[in-house]
Design a protein around this motif. Structure first.
Motif, PDB file in Angstrom:
ATOM      1  N   PRO A  15     -24.795  10.980   3.688  1.00 47.17           N
ATOM      2  CA  PRO A  15     -25.090  10.033   5.181  1.00 47.17           C
ATOM      3  C   PRO A  15     -25.755   9.487   3.584  1.00 47.17           C
ATOM      4  O   PRO A  15     -26.411   9.445   3.516  1.00 47.17           O
ATOM      5  N   SER A  16     -26.722   8.783   5.339  1.00 44.07           N
ATOM      6  CA  SER A  16     -27.235   7.617   4.647  1.00 44.07           C
ATOM      7  C   SER A  16     -29.453   7.668   4.749  1.00 44.07           C
ATOM      8  O   SER A  16     -29.141   9.345   5.645  1.00 44.07           O
ATOM      9  N   GLN A  17     -29.674   6.932   3.638  1.00 46.30           N
ATOM     10  CA  GLN A  17     -31.040   7.537   3.590  1.00 46.30           C
ATOM     11  C   GLN A  17     -31.776   8.169   4.756  1.00 46.30           C
ATOM     12  O   GLN A  17     -32.733   8.783   5.614  1.00 46.30           O
ATOM     13  N   ARG A  18     -31.146   6.529   6.057  1.00 45.89           N
ATOM     14  CA  ARG A  18     -32.405   6.947   7.169  1.00 45.89           C
ATOM     15  C   ARG A  18     -31.646   8.274   8.462  1.00 45.89           C
ATOM     16  O   ARG A  18     -32.133   9.016   8.992  1.00 45.89           O
ATOM     17  N   ARG A  19     -30.699   8.232   7.592  1.00 44.82           N
ATOM     18  CA  ARG A  19     -29.960   9.825   8.530  1.00 44.82           C
ATOM     19  C   ARG A  19     -30.090  11.034   8.154  1.00 44.82           C
ATOM     20  O   ARG A  19     -30.352  11.944   8.663  1.00 44.82           O
ATOM     21  N   LEU A  20     -30.510  11.302   6.550  1.00 42.81           N
ATOM     22  CA  LEU A  20     -30.954  12.364   5.958  1.00 42.81           C
ATOM     23  C   LEU A  20     -32.316  11.857   6.908  1.00 42.81           C
ATOM     24  O   LEU A  20     -33.182  13.646   6.494  1.00 42.81           O
ATOM     25  N   ALA A  21     -33.748  11.032   6.817  1.00 42.22           N
ATOM     26  CA  ALA A  21     -34.612  11.156   7.041  1.00 42.22           C
ATOM     27  C   ALA A  21     -34.827  11.704   8.759  1.00 42.22           C
ATOM     28  O   ALA A  21     -35.266  12.775   9.027  1.00 42.22           O
ATOM     29  N   ASP A  22     -33.901  11.200   9.224  1.00 42.58           N
ATOM     30  CA  ASP A  22     -33.658  11.265  10.713  1.00 42.58           C
ATOM     31  C   ASP A  22     -33.218  12.988  10.994  1.00 42.58           C
ATOM     32  O   ASP A  22     -33.771  13.821  11.175  1.00 42.58           O
ATOM     33  N   HIS A  23     -32.808  13.984  10.332  1.00 42.20           N
ATOM     34  CA  HIS A  23     -32.033  15.547   9.614  1.00 42.20           C
ATOM     35  C   HIS A  23     -32.948  16.025   9.305  1.00 42.20           C
ATOM     36  O   HIS A  23     -33.278  17.257   9.731  1.00 42.20           O
ATOM     37  N   THR A  24     -33.894  15.836   8.740  1.00 42.31           N
ATOM     38  CA  THR A  24     -34.966  16.943   7.473  1.00 42.31           C
ATOM     39  C   THR A  24     -36.145  16.264   8.823  1.00 42.31           C
ATOM     40  O   THR A  24     -37.694  17.039   8.171  1.00 42.31           O
ATOM     41  N   GLY A  25     -36.283  15.400   9.560  1.00 43.13           N
ATOM     42  CA  GLY A  25     -38.215  15.195  10.333  1.00 43.13           C
ATOM     43  C   GLY A  25     -38.576  14.758   9.230  1.00 43.13           C
ATOM     44  O   GLY A  25     -39.807  14.425   9.661  1.00 43.13           O
ATOM     45  N   LEU A  26     -38.582  13.853   7.686  1.00 41.85           N
ATOM     46  CA  LEU A  26     -39.225  13.468   6.683  1.00 41.85           C
ATOM     47  C   LEU A  26     -39.088  12.039   6.793  1.00 41.85           C
ATOM     48  O   LEU A  26     -38.023  11.320   7.668  1.00 41.85           O
ATOM     49  N   GLU A  27     -40.188  10.703   6.963  1.00 42.87           N
ATOM     50  CA  GLU A  27     -40.271   9.968   6.723  1.00 42.87           C
ATOM     51  C   GLU A  27     -39.949   8.812   6.562  1.00 42.87           C
ATOM     52  O   GLU A  27     -38.786   9.622   4.950  1.00 42.87           O
ATOM     53  N   PRO A  28     -38.617   8.011   6.594  1.00 46.37           N
ATOM     54  CA  PRO A  28     -37.831   7.228   5.856  1.00 46.37           C
ATOM     55  C   PRO A  28     -38.440   7.203   4.827  1.00 46.37           C
ATOM     56  O   PRO A  28     -37.808   6.599   3.335  1.00 46.37           O
ATOM     57  N   LEU A  29     -39.293   6.055   4.894  1.00 48.34           N
ATOM     58  CA  LEU A  29     -40.323   5.865   2.869  1.00 48.34           C
ATOM     59  C   LEU A  29     -40.424   7.281   1.938  1.00 48.34           C
ATOM     60  O   LEU A  29     -39.922   6.811   1.079  1.00 48.34           O
TER      61      LEU A  29
ATOM     62  N   PRO B 257     -20.580   0.278   2.354  1.00 49.72           N
ATOM     63  CA  PRO B 257     -19.489  -0.049   2.738  1.00 49.72           C
ATOM     64  C   PRO B 257     -19.758  -0.827   3.916  1.00 49.72           C
ATOM     65  O   PRO B 257     -19.177  -2.523   3.674  1.00 49.72           O
ATOM     66  N   ARG B 258     -19.726  -0.403   4.772  1.00 50.55           N
ATOM     67  CA  ARG B 258     -20.072  -0.598   6.084  1.00 50.55           C
ATOM     68  C   ARG B 258     -21.089  -1.546   6.665  1.00 50.55           C
ATOM     69  O   ARG B 258     -21.286  -2.080   6.910  1.00 50.55           O
ATOM     70  N   ASP B 259     -22.366  -1.048   5.915  1.00 49.95           N
ATOM     71  CA  ASP B 259     -23.451  -1.490   6.100  1.00 49.95           C
ATOM     72  C   ASP B 259     -24.321  -2.021   4.844  1.00 49.95           C
ATOM     73  O   ASP B 259     -24.507  -0.803   4.096  1.00 49.95           O
ATOM     74  N   PRO B 260     -24.266  -3.227   4.036  1.00 46.72           N
ATOM     75  CA  PRO B 260     -24.927  -3.655   3.230  1.00 46.72           C
ATOM     76  C   PRO B 260     -26.328  -2.584   2.826  1.00 46.72           C
ATOM     77  O   PRO B 260     -27.348  -3.092   1.283  1.00 46.72           O
ATOM     78  N   ARG B 261     -27.195  -2.706   3.863  1.00 46.60           N
ATOM     79  CA  ARG B 261     -28.401  -3.229   3.831  1.00 46.60           C
ATOM     80  C   ARG B 261     -29.418  -0.975   3.469  1.00 46.60           C
ATOM     81  O   ARG B 261     -29.744  -1.329   3.715  1.00 46.60           O
ATOM     82  N   ALA B 262     -27.965  -0.148   3.881  1.00 49.63           N
ATOM     83  CA  ALA B 262     -28.146   0.807   4.602  1.00 49.63           C
ATOM     84  C   ALA B 262     -27.539   1.371   2.811  1.00 49.63           C
ATOM     85  O   ALA B 262     -26.992   0.871   1.550  1.00 49.63           O
ATOM     86  N   VAL B 263     -28.468   2.525   2.399  1.00 44.57           N
ATOM     87  CA  VAL B 263     -27.848   3.357   1.263  1.00 44.57           C
ATOM     88  C   VAL B 263     -27.397   4.732   0.881  1.00 44.57           C
ATOM     89  O   VAL B 263     -27.962   5.139   2.406  1.00 44.57           O
ATOM     90  N   GLN B 264     -26.418   4.871   1.064  1.00 42.39           N
ATOM     91  CA  GLN B 264     -26.339   6.211   0.722  1.00 42.39           C
ATOM     92  C   GLN B 264     -25.721   7.603   0.048  1.00 42.39           C
ATOM     93  O   GLN B 264     -26.230   6.440  -0.879  1.00 42.39           O
ATOM     94  N   LEU B 265     -26.830   9.129   0.376  1.00 38.74           N
ATOM     95  CA  LEU B 265     -26.669   9.560  -0.557  1.00 38.74           C
ATOM     96  C   LEU B 265     -26.118  11.257  -1.117  1.00 38.74           C
ATOM     97  O   LEU B 265     -24.786  10.834  -0.210  1.00 38.74           O
TER      98      LEU B 265
END
Length: 156
Positions: free
Chosen positions: A55-69, A90-98
């Motif tokens: 997942p991206s950090q954003r996807r993990l934030a959505d999954h956990t309910g924690l704020e993206p920051l 590699p599909r979105d250079p702005r996104a960070v995968q974990l």
């Protein structure tokens, strides 16, 4: 005798239960070098990896309910501890995968086992994890979590 005041509201009880759970998990995973919030990330990544997801950090934030920051801050700390890797998507250079490192995978597996034991203790009064009451409790919690909350909507 209950430590809960007579006439406690459901909101107060949710707060007390969430604090009881957070403190217990914090204490239980501290020997592994984790906080409760860090546990939420590594355990989620562990489960997502089993499902083939990175997942991206954003996807993990959505999954956990924690704020993206906050997820970003936690991920940096877990990366510094050698428990996860952060890479550009590699599909979105702005996104960070974990992804968990090998060490992170081991720590997550041990932490999940510890927290599973806590969950069993918590649900004993309802008949245990697989009891009908616990399944109903889980459905009720899911219903409440799915209900929208708007702090600016008037109380009629």
């Amino acid at each position: 005798m209950s430590s809960v005041p007579a006439g406690a509201t459901p909101g107060f009880l949710v707060w007390r239960l969430s604090m009881k759970w957070r403190v217990a998990v914090d204490r239980a995973v501290a020997p592994l070098g984790l906080t409760h919030a860090q546990y939420a990330l590594v355990a989620s990544l562990y489960g997502m990896r089993k499902d083939g997801e990175r997942p991206s950090q954003r996807r993990l934030a959505d999954h956990t309910g924690l704020e993206p920051l906050y997820v970003s801050k936690l991920a940096r700390a877990l990366e510094a501890a050698g428990l996860l890797e952060r890479t550009r998507d590699p599909r979105d250079p702005r996104a960070v995968q974990l992804a968990l490192t090998e060490q992170g995978h081991d720590v997550a597996r041990r932490a999940i086992k510890i927290v599973q034991g806590l969950l069993n203790q918590l649900l004993e009064p309802l008949g245990g994890l697989d009891s009908p009451r616990s399944r109903e409790f889980t459905r009720d919690l899911t219903t409440l979590l799915d209900a929208p909350l708007d702090p600016f909507r008037g109380n009629d």
